[in-house]
Design a protein around this motif. Sequence first.
Motif, mmCIF file in Angstrom:
data_model
loop_
_atom_site.group_PDB
_atom_site.id
_atom_site.type_symbol
_atom_site.label_atom_id
_atom_site.label_comp_id
_atom_site.label_asym_id
_atom_site.label_seq_id
_atom_site.Cartn_x
_atom_site.Cartn_y
_atom_site.Cartn_z
ATOM 1 N N LEU A 84 0.852 -1.192 0.000
ATOM 2 C CA LEU A 84 0.000 0.000 0.000
ATOM 3 C C LEU A 84 0.884 1.237 0.000
ATOM 4 O O LEU A 84 1.670 1.436 0.926
ATOM 5 C CB LEU A 84 -0.906 0.006 1.237
ATOM 6 C CG LEU A 84 -1.860 -1.180 1.378
ATOM 7 C CD1 LEU A 84 -2.647 -1.087 2.680
ATOM 8 C CD2 LEU A 84 -2.810 -1.236 0.185
ATOM 9 N N LEU A 87 8.443 6.501 -1.815
ATOM 10 C CA LEU A 87 9.859 6.135 -1.697
ATOM 11 C C LEU A 87 10.015 4.736 -1.094
ATOM 12 O O LEU A 87 10.743 3.894 -1.620
ATOM 13 C CB LEU A 87 10.548 7.175 -0.802
ATOM 14 C CG LEU A 87 12.020 6.924 -0.535
ATOM 15 C CD1 LEU A 87 12.835 7.134 -1.795
ATOM 16 C CD2 LEU A 87 12.523 7.822 0.579
ATOM 17 N N PHE A 98 1.202 7.421 3.935
ATOM 18 C CA PHE A 98 1.708 8.524 4.768
ATOM 19 C C PHE A 98 1.686 8.158 6.251
ATOM 20 O O PHE A 98 0.869 7.340 6.678
ATOM 21 C CB PHE A 98 0.867 9.787 4.564
ATOM 22 C CG PHE A 98 0.816 10.277 3.137
ATOM 23 C CD1 PHE A 98 1.985 10.378 2.385
ATOM 24 C CD2 PHE A 98 -0.390 10.647 2.552
ATOM 25 C CE1 PHE A 98 1.945 10.841 1.076
ATOM 26 C CE2 PHE A 98 -0.437 11.105 1.240
ATOM 27 C CZ PHE A 98 0.731 11.191 0.501
ATOM 28 N N MET A 156 -6.483 1.790 6.510
ATOM 29 C CA MET A 156 -5.872 0.773 5.647
ATOM 30 C C MET A 156 -6.143 -0.630 6.193
ATOM 31 O O MET A 156 -6.439 -1.558 5.445
ATOM 32 C CB MET A 156 -4.348 0.986 5.548
ATOM 33 C CG MET A 156 -3.915 2.253 4.831
ATOM 34 S SD MET A 156 -4.368 2.284 3.097
ATOM 35 C CE MET A 156 -5.803 3.305 3.138
HETATM 36 P P1 NAD Z 1 5.891 8.857 0.533
HETATM 37 O O1 NAD Z 1 5.228 10.130 0.820
HETATM 38 O O2 NAD Z 1 7.056 8.853 -0.384
HETATM 39 O O3 NAD Z 1 4.831 7.813 -0.055
HETATM 40 C C1 NAD Z 1 3.567 7.584 0.472
HETATM 41 C C2 NAD Z 1 2.683 7.063 -0.649
HETATM 42 O O4 NAD Z 1 1.458 6.631 -0.085
HETATM 43 C C3 NAD Z 1 2.323 8.121 -1.696
HETATM 44 O O5 NAD Z 1 2.633 7.615 -2.991
HETATM 45 C C4 NAD Z 1 0.832 8.302 -1.537
HETATM 46 O O6 NAD Z 1 0.175 8.609 -2.740
HETATM 47 C C5 NAD Z 1 0.437 6.938 -1.001
HETATM 48 N N1 NAD Z 1 -0.862 6.932 -0.322
HETATM 49 C C6 NAD Z 1 -1.403 7.868 0.484
HETATM 50 N N2 NAD Z 1 -2.621 7.470 0.900
HETATM 51 C C7 NAD Z 1 -2.866 6.267 0.352
HETATM 52 C C8 NAD Z 1 -3.956 5.348 0.384
HETATM 53 N N3 NAD Z 1 -5.064 5.620 1.051
HETATM 54 N N4 NAD Z 1 -3.838 4.192 -0.313
HETATM 55 C C9 NAD Z 1 -2.720 3.925 -1.013
HETATM 56 N N5 NAD Z 1 -1.682 4.768 -1.094
HETATM 57 C C10 NAD Z 1 -1.740 5.916 -0.422
HETATM 58 O O7 NAD Z 1 6.276 8.254 1.961
HETATM 59 P P2 NAD Z 1 7.437 7.252 2.339
HETATM 60 O O8 NAD Z 1 8.665 7.997 2.644
HETATM 61 O O9 NAD Z 1 7.481 6.150 1.328
HETATM 62 O O10 NAD Z 1 6.911 6.674 3.735
HETATM 63 C C11 NAD Z 1 5.860 5.766 3.811
HETATM 64 C C12 NAD Z 1 5.812 5.169 5.206
HETATM 65 O O11 NAD Z 1 7.061 4.561 5.507
HETATM 66 C C13 NAD Z 1 5.552 6.181 6.314
HETATM 67 O O12 NAD Z 1 4.770 5.569 7.287
HETATM 68 C C14 NAD Z 1 6.950 6.476 6.845
HETATM 69 O O13 NAD Z 1 6.935 6.897 8.183
HETATM 70 C C15 NAD Z 1 7.586 5.109 6.724
HETATM 71 N N6 NAD Z 1 9.065 5.099 6.637
HETATM 72 C C16 NAD Z 1 9.704 6.038 5.903
HETATM 73 C C17 NAD Z 1 11.106 6.005 5.831
HETATM 74 C C18 NAD Z 1 11.852 7.001 4.996
HETATM 75 O O14 NAD Z 1 13.068 7.123 5.144
HETATM 76 N N7 NAD Z 1 11.192 7.687 4.099
HETATM 77 C C19 NAD Z 1 11.819 5.008 6.512
HETATM 78 C C20 NAD Z 1 11.113 4.051 7.251
HETATM 79 C C21 NAD Z 1 9.725 4.108 7.296
#
Ligand code: NAD
Length: 708
Positions: free
Chosen positions: A317, A321, A400, A409
Amino acid sequence: MDNNSTFTLERQDNGITLLKMDVVGETMNTLRAEFADEFSSVLAEIKADNSIKGLVVYSGKDNSFIAGADITMLDDCETAEQATQIAAQGQAIFDQIERLKIPVVAAIHGPCLGGGLELAMACHQRICSDDNKTVLGLPEVQLGLLPGSGGTQRLPALVGLQKSLDMMLTGKHLRPKQALKAGLVSDVVPRSVLLQVAQELALTAKKAGKRKAPLVEKALESNPWGRKLVFDQATKTVLAKTKGNYPAPLKIIDAIRVGLEKGRVQGLAREAEHFGRLVKTTESKQLRNLFFATTQMKKETGVDGVEPATVSHVGVLGGGLMGGGIAYVTANNAKLPVRIKDINHQGISNALKYSFDLLNKKVKRRFIKKSEMQKQLNMVTGTTDYSGFASTDLIIEAVFEDLALKQQMVADIEANCKPGVIFASNTSSLPIHQIAANAKAPENVIGLHYFSPVDKMPLAEIIAHESTSDETISTTVALAKKQGKTPIVVKDKAGFYVNRILAPYVNEAANILLAGEPIEKIDRALVNFGFPVGPIKLLDEVGIDIGAKISPILEAELGERFKAPDAFNKLIDDNRKGKKTKKGFYLYTGKKSKQGKAVDEQVYSLLGVVPQSRLSEQEISERCVLLMVNEAVRCLDEKIVRNCRDGDIGAIFGIGFPPFLGGPFRYLDTLGARTVVDKLTQFKSQYGEHFAPCDALVAMAENEKTCY
Ligand code: NAD
């Protein structure tokens, strides 16, 4: 020879004898000191038999030629001399192979590493299979050692000085075609004809032709001045990279140099001597401990005696990134089909691009064929609804960082997927039990926390909340392993383990900066200590906003010591989020040479700091690192990590804690709990309450306890 023999001779009608190595009861071949006698008597039998016209050495295992030497024996060496003796014994046996009067060909299929490659190099010719499993290399440096059975002497003779330095100083493996190009093997053939071609080679009795070195290489390496230049450059590169923290690379350079300048006999003597000393260094000991720990963890399921359920389809989901990276490691490493759901097409195409870019790089480097790339890409598909999710067994959520959204979710997945589907959240800070709060089946909800970039970072934290079932844990652990990760199972508390021990370390770096120390100095202190990047640079890499988001959560749940300096809000107000906004502590625009290398001086005025160097690098690193150690001990005490081993692996693989120090717990043992308590107490009186040593650490000091 009996059924327990490791080495068997198989005489062929054509006069060639096959020498098969097959370690009984093991899945892979590794060399052990106790094989020496058996190997010597097999060689004596060969020498005494005039009917043998040639010898082919091969492996009876399907998955390895010889994957290295069994390093557990090194722990039994009480002195450096004993370890030197082991090296000298290996050298003597391989010399015997080299001195055989009949042609000897190594037929290599599968990993041929360390002692395995040293054995192969003592043969007169080497050919290998074109199989993906086949790799050749001398990775000893990664264990703080050098190749001790002639490798430092034979490799330069085969592939040239510069290539051999590159291989031995990095420990990298060569694939079959690279080995052919380097001159390490003389032919690459399909596995089905490997033994046949090897026998033909042995029959022709031709010695391997000497590799034709390119002109530039010849000009540089064939004279003492040229070689000095190469050695000086290698030394400079090593010191820049290791900051002098790893002794093995310099010893490798020295052993090669002695061999080239004074001949094989002295080169071998120097190699064995260095090997013995390196075995006894704390750096090698810690790196070997790390190797044993990861090997042990590969065999664990996360819950003793609980078998994982089968996972054949994975859903992701969020195609951001993290989702893009997770999809890539699932398809590429775990070889499982992935269905990605995002709210918009942009998210899906972002995720697909993540895989495309990485695979395209592999195609360009000729690691894979275009058809293979296409096959991999076909395994990842996208949707903006839940079509295709009915067949998924495990969902990884990476939307997010928002509790209500993540709870939604869970509800969506329970409504759209089959019963029993596992919901694994990649949240970095939200408690898993809260994400599971409204779940119909909370036993299927778990945390699966990756680190960015997902394709590179080797750690995954598996977070079980109170009602997560054992099968959910073991199934998630199994998937993470298939994705190529080393999973540690941690407790569901704010920051889990890695971010929790990282936060006080980074906050202290921020305190030091606000007290006026220059940014470069702080980062240099920790890089020289052994971290891959300094803490301020790390903030730029991870995102200053991410740190600002996590800190209040940690502070609320765990207390005042997690409070990030208020002044940092000024950075966020200035939209200074780090590398991703090209605006952070370092400069990312302007001249290319400055990208991320030079400090953005505006930061100082923004923070109201006049930079002036007052502290020693040692004090800077001690303040940051000892806070991390203190928090790690607290985590162990609160059972956030199950044991010291997991705590060490988590810090090394998740944060880049210097591997040669073995992780925070091994480092604590090296320093001694008393020393650490005293130092923290001193810092507490100078810099504040957050340095107070935790009760568990104080108890360790009082009872003279160690972690291991
Ligand atoms: P991001 O903003 O790059 O990506 C989030 C994606 O989720 C977006 O493409 C968005 O369109 C999608 N999205 C939003 N609502 C949605 C829904 N209802 N259904 C499906 N898709 C949906 O964020 P990210 O950096 O990939 O982080 C995602 C998660 O991973 C967060 O919880 C973050 O805390 C965690 N995380 C991030 C990192 C990091 O370094 N970026 C490291 C570990 C964990």
